[in-house]
Write an enzyme that holds these catalytic residues in place. Sequence first.
Site, PDB file in Angstrom:
ATOM      1  CG  MET A   1     -58.900  11.883 -34.621  1.00  0.00           C
ATOM      2  SD  MET A   1     -59.140  10.395 -35.585  1.00  0.00           S
ATOM      3  CE  MET A   1     -60.725  10.754 -36.307  1.00  0.00           C
TER       4      MET A   1
ATOM      5  N   GLY B   1     -51.080  20.437 -34.048  1.00  0.00           N
ATOM      6  CA  GLY B   1     -52.445  20.247 -33.566  1.00  0.00           C
ATOM      7  C   GLY B   1     -52.606  20.754 -32.129  1.00  0.00           C
TER       8      GLY B   1
ATOM      9  CD  GLN C   1     -45.831  18.522 -29.731  1.00  0.00           C
ATOM     10  OE1 GLN C   1     -45.190  17.609 -29.255  1.00  0.00           O
ATOM     11  NE2 GLN C   1     -46.557  18.378 -30.825  1.00  0.00           N
TER      12      GLN C   1
ATOM     13  CB  SER D   1     -50.360   7.705 -32.803  1.00  0.00           C
ATOM     14  OG  SER D   1     -50.245   8.706 -33.777  1.00  0.00           O
TER      15      SER D   1
ATOM     16  CD  GLU E   1     -59.301  11.780 -41.602  1.00  0.00           C
ATOM     17  OE1 GLU E   1     -59.414  13.010 -41.738  1.00  0.00           O
ATOM     18  OE2 GLU E   1     -59.033  11.037 -42.555  1.00  0.00           O
ATOM     19  N   GLY E   2     -56.257  13.307 -37.595  1.00  0.00           N
ATOM     20  CA  GLY E   2     -55.722  14.558 -37.035  1.00  0.00           C
ATOM     21  C   GLY E   2     -54.527  15.026 -37.856  1.00  0.00           C
ATOM     22  CG  HIS E   3     -50.870  12.778 -37.812  1.00  0.00           C
ATOM     23  ND1 HIS E   3     -51.112  11.520 -37.305  1.00  0.00           N
ATOM     24  CD2 HIS E   3     -50.023  13.383 -36.951  1.00  0.00           C
ATOM     25  CE1 HIS E   3     -50.437  11.364 -36.190  1.00  0.00           C
ATOM     26  NE2 HIS E   3     -49.772  12.469 -35.941  1.00  0.00           N
TER      27      HIS E   3
ATOM     28  CD  GLN F   1     -41.339  13.568 -28.895  1.00  0.00           C
ATOM     29  OE1 GLN F   1     -40.751  14.197 -29.768  1.00  0.00           O
ATOM     30  NE2 GLN F   1     -42.667  13.585 -28.809  1.00  0.00           N
TER      31      GLN F   1
ATOM     32  CG  MET G   1     -43.323  11.505 -33.100  1.00  0.00           C
ATOM     33  SD  MET G   1     -42.618  11.079 -31.517  1.00  0.00           S
ATOM     34  CE  MET G   1     -44.072  10.608 -30.624  1.00  0.00           C
TER      35      MET G   1
END
Length: 280
Positions: free
Chosen positions: A184, A147, A153, A186, A35-37, A61, A30
């Site tokens: 991490m 992740g 999810q 957003s 850093e996770g993405h 969602q 989204m």
Amino acid sequence: MKIIESVQEMREWALAKRAQGQKITFVPTMGALHEGHLSLLREGRKLGDQLVLSIFVNPTQFGPNEDLEKYPRDHEGDLKKAKGCKVDVVFYPKAKDIYPEGFQTFVNVEGLSKPLCGASRPGHFRGVATVVLKLFNIVQPHVALFGEKDFQQLKVIQRMVKDLDLPVEIKPMPIVREDDGLAMSSRNRYLSPEDRQAALAISLSLSKAQLMVDQGETNPKKIIEMVQATLEETKKIKIDYVKLCNPETLEDLKTLKLPALLAIACLIGKTRLIDNCLLR
Ligand code: PAF
């Protein structure tokens, strides 16, 4: 790096690459990339010939009182980061093209969508499963990366892929943490410095739980109580849930059976944070 907004163009691009025998890897997001993405993108880069990133803040969602309008958006920053990870295509559709007038078909992964976040965010996973299935149909990936921070999810999507015989491999990726342990997300950008400091209690409580297990604790109730006490000590955290569950079924554990999923959701101010670990 190509930016594609149209659903039709994206599908045609994917079909052409597949016809050339190219392997497509896909990271759905989204946006507001962190850093996770980027860890998903770097791994995706290694796994295939063509790497697609989608950026779409999916309205279905979000509940009516959630942060859809306020959800962080950083298009310029995202494109820079995507370029840095050698993304081939950024798919950046508009809501009216993903959900055109008259849209009325949803995917519901019944059992796995109910507990944990499903209980406090009714309809959330229905929106996630629906958009992910649509994105898979449009992007036609061979491999899609998700992740483990959004553990539920991941399980919902794995189940959907299995139940609907979707020809895509799901690659789970480990949680990426800041140096001080904060997972991490957003939504971390919403946190004031004081809130961020308080949020460290979340990862701290996960480590303490693993320590309890290492020292022989076998009573789920005692572990949960310790986690709750650690979170509540900060006074800033409002707990939504602390659960110890079977990582496959997400059902509560009455007796400790390892590996066990310890999952936390809480509010700091208006910011909802989740985190988890597998106790071993
Ligand atoms: O994890 C996310 O960012 C979203 O839930 C996803 C998978 C992109 C679907 O909108």
